[in-house]
Scaffold this active site. Structure first.
Site, mmCIF file in Angstrom:
data_model
loop_
_atom_site.group_PDB
_atom_site.id
_atom_site.type_symbol
_atom_site.label_atom_id
_atom_site.label_comp_id
_atom_site.label_asym_id
_atom_site.label_seq_id
_atom_site.Cartn_x
_atom_site.Cartn_y
_atom_site.Cartn_z
ATOM 1 N N TYR A 68 45.154 82.654 45.284
ATOM 2 C CA TYR A 68 45.486 83.947 44.685
ATOM 3 C C TYR A 68 45.430 83.847 43.168
ATOM 4 C CZ TYR A 68 47.578 84.922 49.309
ATOM 5 O OH TYR A 68 47.825 85.084 50.648
ATOM 6 N N GLY A 69 44.384 84.410 42.609
ATOM 7 C CA GLY A 69 44.221 84.380 41.158
ATOM 8 C C GLY A 69 43.875 82.994 40.648
#
Length: 128
Positions: A68-69
């Site tokens: 995530y990211g």
């Protein structure tokens, strides 16, 4: 370091057993992909405040991933959890996916991934 006090009643939300683990978790978890800008930009301080609000409301289960990211979600969540007593939340993270087309489930990479996640999250263990 000083422990951060979360004012409110974190026991207000019921807790349920997580399988046979002995862990009690809120029926609503906090999915941390937005902390990694997965759905567009956001203000990091707002993300940290959202984690604190969740804790105040009794949410104690946080699900994140290094994907995530590309580690941003874990990094922001780690900042939000500084000073929060470790026994007041349950962390879950993932291994194996590190980029849009980058997968590695080898024992060495999984071990390294867990160590890196613990550093970003400021913890010494994960439950899940």
């Amino acid at each position: 370091s000083k422990l951060r006090r979360i004012p409110s009643n974190p026991t207000a939300m019921e807790k349920r057993p997580l399988g046979n683990t002995g862990l009690m978790v809120s029926p609503i978890g906090f999915g941390c992909s937005p902390l990694g800008n997965v759905f567009g930009g956001f203000n990091e301080e707002d993300g940290i405040n959202a984690v604190h609000e969740a804790l105040k409301e009794g949410i104690n289960f946080f699900d994140t991933s290094p994907f995530y990211g590309i580690t941003k979600s874990e990094t922001v969540l780690g900042k939000a959890l500084v000073g929060i007593p470790r026994d007041s939340y349950v962390l879950a993270t993932k291994v194996g996916r590190y980029g849009p087309d980058e997968f590695d489930f080898s024992a060495a990479r999984v071990t390294t991934s867990i160590q890196e996640s613990m550093q970003r999250l400021g913890g010494s263990f994960f439950y899940i």
